[in-house]
Design a protein around this motif. Sequence first.
Motif, short mmCIF file in Angstrom:
data_model
loop_
_atom_site.label_atom_id
_atom_site.label_comp_id
_atom_site.label_asym_id
_atom_site.label_seq_id
_atom_site.Cartn_x
_atom_site.Cartn_y
_atom_site.Cartn_z
N THR A 238 0.74 -1.18 -0.18
CA THR A 238 0.05 0.17 0.02
C THR A 238 0.85 1.16 0.01
OG1 THR A 238 -1.88 -1.01 1.18
CG2 THR A 238 -1.95 1.08 1.19
N LYS A 239 0.55 2.31 -0.69
CA LYS A 239 1.20 3.50 -0.95
C LYS A 239 0.40 4.52 -0.33
CE LYS A 239 2.65 6.81 -4.75
NZ LYS A 239 2.76 7.05 -6.14
N PHE A 240 1.25 5.35 0.50
CA PHE A 240 0.69 6.43 1.29
C PHE A 240 1.35 7.70 1.10
CE2 PHE A 240 -0.35 2.68 3.92
CZ PHE A 240 -1.38 2.85 4.41
N LEU B 60 5.38 6.65 1.44
CA LEU B 60 5.68 5.55 2.12
C LEU B 60 4.94 4.30 1.54
CD1 LEU B 60 5.57 6.93 5.57
CD2 LEU B 60 7.62 6.46 4.19
N TYR B 61 5.62 3.07 1.19
CA TYR B 61 4.90 1.90 0.82
C TYR B 61 5.08 0.93 2.18
CZ TYR B 61 5.62 3.79 -3.89
OH TYR B 61 5.40 4.78 -5.05
N GLU C 54 -0.41 12.68 12.13
CA GLU C 54 0.32 13.60 12.22
C GLU C 54 1.07 13.69 10.74
OE1 GLU C 54 4.13 16.05 14.07
OE2 GLU C 54 3.48 14.30 14.87
N CYS C 55 1.41 12.63 10.12
CA CYS C 55 2.14 12.74 8.83
C CYS C 55 1.47 12.21 7.68
CB CYS C 55 3.50 11.82 9.30
SG CYS C 55 4.63 12.44 10.57
N ILE C 56 0.61 11.28 7.69
CA ILE C 56 -0.04 10.85 6.42
C ILE C 56 -1.10 11.50 6.08
CG2 ILE C 56 -1.12 8.82 5.43
CD1 ILE C 56 1.75 8.10 6.01
N ASP C 57 -0.87 12.16 4.42
CA ASP C 57 -1.74 12.77 3.81
C ASP C 57 -3.26 12.28 3.64
OD1 ASP C 57 -3.08 14.68 2.13
OD2 ASP C 57 -1.51 14.95 0.87
N LYS C 58 -4.26 12.50 4.32
CA LYS C 58 -5.45 11.87 4.21
C LYS C 58 -6.37 12.18 2.98
CE LYS C 58 -6.10 10.82 9.00
NZ LYS C 58 -4.76 11.09 9.35
N THR C 59 -5.90 13.39 2.32
CA THR C 59 -6.25 13.91 1.08
C THR C 59 -5.87 12.81 -0.06
OG1 THR C 59 -4.59 15.43 0.45
CG2 THR C 59 -6.66 16.29 1.88
N PHE C 60 -4.93 12.20 0.08
CA PHE C 60 -4.60 11.19 -0.91
C PHE C 60 -5.14 9.94 -0.66
CE2 PHE C 60 -1.33 7.93 -2.17
CZ PHE C 60 -1.11 8.31 -3.64
N GLN C 61 -5.73 9.28 -1.39
CA GLN C 61 -6.29 7.99 -1.12
C GLN C 61 -5.26 6.89 -1.34
OE1 GLN C 61 -9.48 7.09 -0.72
NE2 GLN C 61 -8.87 5.11 -0.51
N PRO C 62 -4.77 6.22 -0.20
CA PRO C 62 -3.89 5.19 -0.28
C PRO C 62 -4.36 4.38 -1.45
CG PRO C 62 -4.84 5.16 2.05
CD PRO C 62 -5.86 6.27 1.04
N GLU D 27 9.86 6.69 -0.73
CA GLU D 27 10.16 7.34 -2.23
C GLU D 27 10.06 8.64 -1.99
OE1 GLU D 27 8.39 6.94 -6.85
OE2 GLU D 27 7.13 6.78 -5.06
N GLN D 28 10.81 9.52 -2.90
CA GLN D 28 10.46 11.04 -2.95
C GLN D 28 10.65 11.16 -4.53
OE1 GLN D 28 11.08 13.61 -0.43
NE2 GLN D 28 10.08 14.70 -1.97
N ASN D 29 9.33 11.76 -4.75
CA ASN D 29 8.84 11.68 -6.35
C ASN D 29 8.36 13.44 -6.38
OD1 ASN D 29 7.95 11.58 -8.86
ND2 ASN D 29 6.65 9.81 -8.59
#
Length: 125
Positions: A6-8, A57-58, A85-93, A49-51
């Motif tokens: 899973t990608k976050f 984070l995977y 605190e750190c995971i962007d909830k606007t991005f669908q995992p 990953e930095q893109n």
Amino acid sequence: MKVELTKFRVKPNKSDKVEEWMAYIEENMDDALLTLEGEKMYVETIFREQNGEHEYLYWYSVQEDDPEDEEDFNINQKLVDFFDECIDKTFQPLDLDASVVMMPKRIRNAMFTGGQADTHEESID
């Protein structure tokens, strides 16, 4: 057996907190491994990953299909706090599908028999 990836996406300006979280896991590996036992999780790996301007984070894991209820470990609450605190909830995992799982039978059998020696080579599905 369940194999997941899973990608976050990490919130902007939270890379330092990700570093702190990774260091915390390393420093508390015994507790982290205890949680895996209870979840019937055999492998859990976190990739970074930095893109462009975004960091991701995977989470890769291999576990039994029927994990037990999680015990209340301090590290589990810290994971919840980290995600808040750190995971962007606007991005669908993004759950990636495993097209092929390659694992020698002896490894698979060892995982599913609790590390006990197994004399037969049958696959456990």
